[in-house]
Design an enzyme around this catalytic site. Structure first.
Site, PDB file in Angstrom:
ATOM      1  N   LYS A  81       9.639  -0.751   1.876  1.00 55.46           N
ATOM      2  CA  LYS A  81      10.272  -1.946   1.433  1.00 55.46           C
ATOM      3  C   LYS A  81      10.058  -2.952   1.902  1.00 55.46           C
ATOM      4  O   LYS A  81      10.254  -2.187   3.623  1.00 55.46           O
ATOM      5  CB  LYS A  81      11.936  -2.037   1.540  1.00 55.46           C
ATOM      6  CG  LYS A  81      12.690  -2.858   0.384  1.00 55.46           C
ATOM      7  CD  LYS A  81      13.858  -2.793   0.952  1.00 55.46           C
ATOM      8  CE  LYS A  81      14.956  -4.174   0.267  1.00 55.46           C
ATOM      9  NZ  LYS A  81      15.825  -3.705   0.349  1.00 55.46           N
ATOM     10  N   SER A 155      18.313  -5.319  -3.682  1.00 57.66           N
ATOM     11  CA  SER A 155      16.842  -5.330  -3.614  1.00 57.66           C
ATOM     12  C   SER A 155      15.428  -4.655  -3.179  1.00 57.66           C
ATOM     13  O   SER A 155      14.568  -4.906  -3.202  1.00 57.66           O
ATOM     14  CB  SER A 155      17.227  -6.208  -2.440  1.00 57.66           C
ATOM     15  OG  SER A 155      17.515  -5.726  -1.011  1.00 57.66           O
ATOM     16  N   SER A 179      21.593  -1.425  -2.526  1.00 60.27           N
ATOM     17  CA  SER A 179      20.559  -1.565  -2.965  1.00 60.27           C
ATOM     18  C   SER A 179      19.932  -0.815  -3.036  1.00 60.27           C
ATOM     19  O   SER A 179      18.585  -0.540  -3.528  1.00 60.27           O
ATOM     20  CB  SER A 179      20.141  -2.723  -1.989  1.00 60.27           C
ATOM     21  OG  SER A 179      20.177  -4.211  -2.508  1.00 60.27           O
TER      22      SER A 179
END
Length: 595
Positions: A81, A155, A179
């Site tokens: 990420k 996210s 997330s």
């Protein structure tokens, strides 16, 4: 060099490791396939820094210096990420004006690389990890892996979709409000969220630094737990890091389910409600005591995250940047972050909420002693068009069953639980106390039937399962375990790792004077101890040829497990104990200093 290997749509560490150890596949071929798949899916907005030969090549070269046998993640590709640092690639947090070039890898990335894993690219996310929908990025809305008109979850959107689309075996996300779990549910994956501080967060752009966790997405629980083994541990340079041991997988004394009806939302609310009813029935069929409980404390704790002063922590970390670069921040993200500067968030209000939260923590601690709580991961989903029309409300709904977790210092694992509708996966999350992650591992393995639900209930069911599926459970306690030299024999015979386990407390473990040294497991008439081992699943037709490779004084017999089961496993003839070293006190072969 072209390969004749046909790649499965879903890449797993077990499959890749078997291909590598057998010599059927090289990491270079895997990377070529991943780059090709990333190009195929370019319009899905999965990546901020897509897989490319130029930045992956150094990791491929470094593999030549690592022994595949002793590095369990050797050659395993993973996505990162883009709020987690990877040296050589910019970290953007999905905001181009915020981008910087890190001097070193984030701690968790460095540990995975040391274990042999290959970071292939930086994945898309909701800007500054603020959102649970996956559409708040200037790099484009990350599409759902199965139905692109739907949200992917945020996210950690790109991280989940990369795994679901076969562009990584596992991926790193982060989790503050959910997330690391919501994207898992919406894309049919396992999402493992360790206890706060169990994995270091040094090198991670903070959302709420006191609550942030690094997480992993994978296709199965065994891959997630293998990553956990490499990533876990104290980082003395990280002020949020702490030593949280994950004990061998075990089963909880009870499973907790909500006593009151739950709220479902979105265009598939009715289907989600039905999927939850089916998941509840599956939980009740696990053979574990089930207790209905009042979940009000979890929902009230969840409301604190965005309705209380914790939003001020986000502003404390990013406020200066936002004030100086408002044009670079998406409007919905800017509104959420700026709310942390509201006058109502005073020092007094913070302490008032901290004291209330402390009461909730104590209530949760008492309720979850030797137990796991099960809730839906999401109570629904939305199309990306619907989220655009209601960005705050839709996002808020997605955190309904997740936001409490880190505030209460819980660990969690999100697992698939069927479908709510065609190509719309449904998932549940299991929650446990910070020191009880082993209960998540055991309960999730039983629910997922990494093995079979019938098999883990009793011995008679195990026999029925063997007859129907042709698979048997095999307990190994030494050189055939993951990361040891004879793991290759397991993979060559079609076996795959299932779960960690322990013997009943009636065994001794000895170190045989062989070359190389091997363990011997001996059952005692009285006394003895519990020894850690691994359970693997092997095709029944392979057992004979596998057994022929086992030298005396070792052999196969019945091994009693801590939870009352008996399975086929390695045993040792008693005469060998006289000339062997008793190593029972170490608790398992993996913990022997020489290993």
């Amino acid at each position: 060099m072209p390969t004749r290997t046909k790649f499965p749509a879903k890449l797993t560490a077990g499959w890749l490791r078997g291909q590598y150890l057998s010599g059927a596949l090289e990491p270079e071929a895997v990377i070529r396939e991943i780059i090709s798949r990333a190009g195929r899916d370019a319009e899905m907005n999965i990546w901020i820094e897509a897989p490319a030969e130029v930045h992956i090549r150094p990791y491929l070269e470094a593999l030549k210096e690592l022994d595949p046998q002793s590095h369990p993640l050797w050659g395993i590709p993973f996505a990162v990420k883009d709020n987690i640092d990877v040296k050589g690639l910019p970290t953007t947090a999905a905001c181009p004006d915020y981008a910087y070039q890190p001097d070193e890898d984030a701690s968790v990335v460095a540990r995975l690389i040391a274990a042999g894993a290959i970071p292939v690219g930086k994945s898309n996310l909701d800007q500054f990890a603020t959102g649970l929908v996956g559409v708040r990025s200037p790099y484009g809305e990350a599409h759902n892996a199965l139905r692109p008109e739907y949200i992917s979850g945020g996210s950690s959107a790109g991280s989940a979709v990369a795994v679901a689309r076969g562009q990584a075996v596992f991926s790193l996300g982060t989790d503050t409000a959910g997330s690391g779990r919501v994207p898992a549910a919406l894309n049919g994956l396992v999402g493992y969220k360790p206890s706060l501080g169990a994995w270091p967060v040094r090198g991670v752009v903070p959302a709420c630094a006191s609550l942030d966790c690094v997480t992993v997405f994978a296709h199965n629980l065994e891959d997630a737990l293998e990553v956990d083994r490499a990533a876990r541990g104290l980082d003395e340079a990280d002020p949020w890091s702490r030593a949280v041991e994950r004990m061998p997988a075990g089963l909880p004394a009870k499973v907790l389910l909500p006593e009151s009806p739950l709220y479902f939302y979105g265009p598939h609310a009715a289907e989600y409600r039905l999927a939850w009813d089916q998941a509840e029935a599956a939980v009740q069929a696990l053979g574990l005591p089930v207790e209905r409980v009042d979940c009000t404390l979890f929902f009230e704790a969840a409301s604190i995250l965005y309705d209380g002063p914790w939003v001020a922590e986000r502003w404390a970390g990013l406020g200066e940047f936002v004030e100086n670069h408002r044009e670079a921040v998406l409007p919905v993200t800017e509104a959420i972050l700026s709310s942390g500067a509201a006058e109502r968030h005073t020092a007094a209000s913070l302490f008032q909420v901290m004291h209330r939260l402390q009461r909730y923590k104590r209530e949760a601690e008492l309720l979850l002693q030797d137990a796991v709580l099960v809730l839906p991961t999401c109570g629904g989903t939305w199309t990306r068009e619907q989220v655009a029309a209601n960005p705050v409300g839709a996002n808020s709904d997605m955190g309904r069953y997740t936001n409490h977790c880190n505030l209460l210092d819980l660990s969690a694992v999100a697992v698939p639980a069927g479908e709510a509708d065609r190509d719309l996966p449904f998932g549940i999350t299991m929650f446990a106390l910070a020191d009880s992650e082993h209960l998540l591992a055991g309960a999730a393995a039983r629910f997922l039937a990494e093995g079979d639900l019938r098999e883990v209930t009793d011995a008679d069911a195990a026999d029925a399962e063997t007859a129907s599926s042709g698979m048997i459970t095999l307990a190994v306690c030494g050189l055939h375990m993951r990361g040891f030299p004879l793991e290759k024999q397991m993979l060559e015979h079609g076996a795959r790792f299932w779960q960690e386990a322990r013997t009943a407390p009636c065994y001794e473990l000895v170190k045989l004077q062989t070359e190389p040294a091997k363990p011997g497991l001996l059952r005692q008439d009285s006394g003895g101890s519990s020894v850690e081992l691994e359970l693997w699943r092997m095709p029944a037709e392979s057992l004979g040829s596998f057994a022929s490779l086992i030298p005396a004084p070792l052999g196969l017999g019945r091994v009693a497990l801590e939870d009352g089961r008996e399975v086929t496993g390695f045993i040792c003839e008693g005469y060998a104990a006289a000339a062997a070293e008793n190593i029972t006190a170490y608790g398992g072969w993996r913990y022997l200093p020489a290993n």
